[in-house]
Write an enzyme that holds these catalytic residues in place. Structure first.
Site, mmCIF file in Angstrom:
data_model
loop_
_atom_site.group_PDB
_atom_site.id
_atom_site.type_symbol
_atom_site.label_atom_id
_atom_site.label_comp_id
_atom_site.label_asym_id
_atom_site.label_seq_id
_atom_site.Cartn_x
_atom_site.Cartn_y
_atom_site.Cartn_z
ATOM 1 C CG ASP A 12 -2.087 0.904 1.110
ATOM 2 O OD1 ASP A 12 -2.300 1.481 0.029
ATOM 3 O OD2 ASP A 12 -2.809 1.077 2.119
ATOM 4 N N GLY A 15 0.153 5.495 -4.310
ATOM 5 C CA GLY A 15 -0.466 6.784 -4.648
ATOM 6 C C GLY A 15 0.130 7.908 -3.819
ATOM 7 C CG HIS A 29 0.187 2.083 -9.309
ATOM 8 N ND1 HIS A 29 -0.065 1.750 -8.000
ATOM 9 C CD2 HIS A 29 -0.933 2.720 -9.754
ATOM 10 C CE1 HIS A 29 -1.276 2.165 -7.659
ATOM 11 N NE2 HIS A 29 -1.818 2.774 -8.716
ATOM 12 C CB SER A 57 -8.405 -5.769 -4.007
ATOM 13 O OG SER A 57 -8.933 -4.479 -4.251
ATOM 14 N NE ARG A 63 -7.307 1.828 -6.310
ATOM 15 C CZ ARG A 63 -6.215 2.042 -5.633
ATOM 16 N NH1 ARG A 63 -5.150 2.540 -6.228
ATOM 17 N NH2 ARG A 63 -6.153 1.783 -4.347
ATOM 18 C CG LEU A 123 9.749 -17.061 -4.044
ATOM 19 C CD1 LEU A 123 9.544 -17.009 -2.533
ATOM 20 C CD2 LEU A 123 10.244 -15.692 -4.513
ATOM 21 N NE ARG A 180 -3.012 -1.836 4.453
ATOM 22 C CZ ARG A 180 -4.224 -1.932 3.939
ATOM 23 N NH1 ARG A 180 -4.995 -2.926 4.280
ATOM 24 N NH2 ARG A 180 -4.676 -1.044 3.075
ATOM 25 N NE ARG A 186 -8.403 0.000 5.126
ATOM 26 C CZ ARG A 186 -8.055 1.287 5.230
ATOM 27 N NH1 ARG A 186 -8.428 1.976 6.283
ATOM 28 N NH2 ARG A 186 -7.338 1.867 4.286
ATOM 29 C CD GLU A 199 2.613 -13.410 15.485
ATOM 30 O OE1 GLU A 199 2.470 -12.234 15.869
ATOM 31 O OE2 GLU A 199 2.208 -14.396 16.130
HETATM 32 C C1 FPP Z 1 -1.930 0.335 -3.301
HETATM 33 O O1 FPP Z 1 -1.475 1.658 -3.386
HETATM 34 C C2 FPP Z 1 -1.348 -0.438 -4.376
HETATM 35 C C3 FPP Z 1 -2.041 -0.986 -5.403
HETATM 36 C C4 FPP Z 1 -3.509 -0.870 -5.536
HETATM 37 C C5 FPP Z 1 -1.352 -1.709 -6.483
HETATM 38 C C6 FPP Z 1 -0.136 -2.476 -6.126
HETATM 39 C C7 FPP Z 1 0.572 -2.790 -7.361
HETATM 40 C C8 FPP Z 1 1.885 -2.734 -7.591
HETATM 41 C C9 FPP Z 1 2.880 -2.482 -6.545
HETATM 42 C C10 FPP Z 1 2.414 -2.914 -8.974
HETATM 43 C C11 FPP Z 1 2.183 -4.250 -9.623
HETATM 44 C C12 FPP Z 1 2.779 -5.374 -8.952
HETATM 45 C C13 FPP Z 1 3.481 -6.423 -9.464
HETATM 46 C C14 FPP Z 1 3.357 -7.710 -8.779
HETATM 47 C C15 FPP Z 1 4.376 -6.378 -10.636
HETATM 48 P P1 FPP Z 1 -2.550 2.836 -3.504
HETATM 49 O O2 FPP Z 1 -2.639 3.205 -4.936
HETATM 50 O O3 FPP Z 1 -3.836 2.438 -2.868
HETATM 51 O O4 FPP Z 1 -1.812 3.938 -2.687
HETATM 52 P P2 FPP Z 1 -2.469 5.084 -1.772
HETATM 53 O O5 FPP Z 1 -3.223 4.366 -0.678
HETATM 54 O O6 FPP Z 1 -1.279 5.801 -1.283
HETATM 55 O O7 FPP Z 1 -3.341 5.880 -2.675
#
Ligand code: FPP
Length: 232
Positions: A12, A15, A29, A57, A63, A123, A180, A186, A199
């Site tokens: 997380d 953004g 991202h 998710s 989005r 892995l 997280r 959450r 854990e």
């Molecule tokens: C949450 O950050 C992150 C996501 C919704 C996407 C996670 C994806 C990646 C890290 C890239 C793709 C992954 C791989 C496996 C190659 P957010 O956008 O909700 O951030 P914010 O809460 O700060 O807005």
């Protein structure tokens, strides 16, 4: 130090990472993918056997269209470009989630990568994509209900082991550690069945800044925990 066999991560803060730099969210991202590569390599190095990353998710479908497209493009590029990473490190690539919702051509690419890497066991890299834990559990319940209806299994035979075998993570151990990033407390519909005794470690660090030092810190903290599994 005791290294968890299975680590799950809610990545997380992409953004917020971008916003803090005046960049579009998508750049966050993209930087998040760089963190993914680093962490995959670190996990191989220290001997983690299963790594589950929450990339997209079920809720993320709501989005903006351009962000969804950009995320899938990043994932597609990741599997195209990281061919070497998977083969050199004997990484088994696996996606968990509702496959039918994923764009056909991207899905085909991912499934080809799964096939190409299916015999590797250094892995297992699970990418949760179009994933929701409640949906996963419902899906398992429906499969079992059908098996009961078709007299393939008796109702009384259904136990935790059989139920687990109908989840996307079948055959894999439950995660010992769930990380997280970016401070939120959450679970966000992630691995609800599998994390019964996991854990939980939350760090303020935003996902694009998460590195091997941060991973080490999480594992150190995990080593301090007294895991009793509900006993004594
Ligand atoms: C949450 O950050 C992150 C996501 C919704 C996407 C996670 C994806 C990646 C890290 C890239 C793709 C992954 C791989 C496996 C190659 P957010 O956008 O909700 O951030 P914010 O809460 O700060 O807005």
């Amino acid at each position: 130090m005791n290294i968890p066999k299975h680590i799950a991560i809610i990545m997380d803060g992409n953004g917020r990472w971008a916003k803090a730099r005046g960049l579009p969210r998508v750049m966050g991202h993209a930087q998040g993918v760089e963190a993914v590569k680093k962490i995959v390599k670190s996990c191989v190095k220290i001997g983690v056997k299963h790594l589950t990353l929450y990339a997209f998710s079920n809720e993320n479908w709501s989005r903006p269209d351009h962000e969804v497209k950009a995320l899938f493009k990043l994932l597609e590029d990741f599997i195209d470009k990281e061919f070497k990473l998977f083969h050199e490190n004997k990484i088994k690539f696996n996606i968990i989630g509702e496959r039918q919702r994923i764009q056909k051509d991207v899905l085909v690419k991912m499934e080809n990568t799964e096939k190409d890497t299916q015999d590797y066991n250094n892995l297992t890299l699970n990418i949760a994509l179009s994933y929701g834990a409640r949906q996963e559990i419902l899906n398992a319940a429906k499969i079992l209900a059908e098996d009961v209806l078709n007299a393939k299994i008796g109702l009384s035979e259904i136990d935790e082991k059989i139920f687990s075998s109908k989840l996307y993570t079948k055959g894999q151990p439950d995660p010992e550690l769930l990380i997280r990033t970016s401070g939120e407390m959450r679970v966000s519909n992630f691995l609800l069945w599998q994390i019964s005794y996991t854990e939980f470690y939350v760090t303020e660090t935003l996902w694009p800044d998460f590195d091997d030092k941060e991973l080490n810190k999480a594992i150190e903290e995990y080593n301090k925990r007294d895991r009793r599994f509900g006993g004594r």
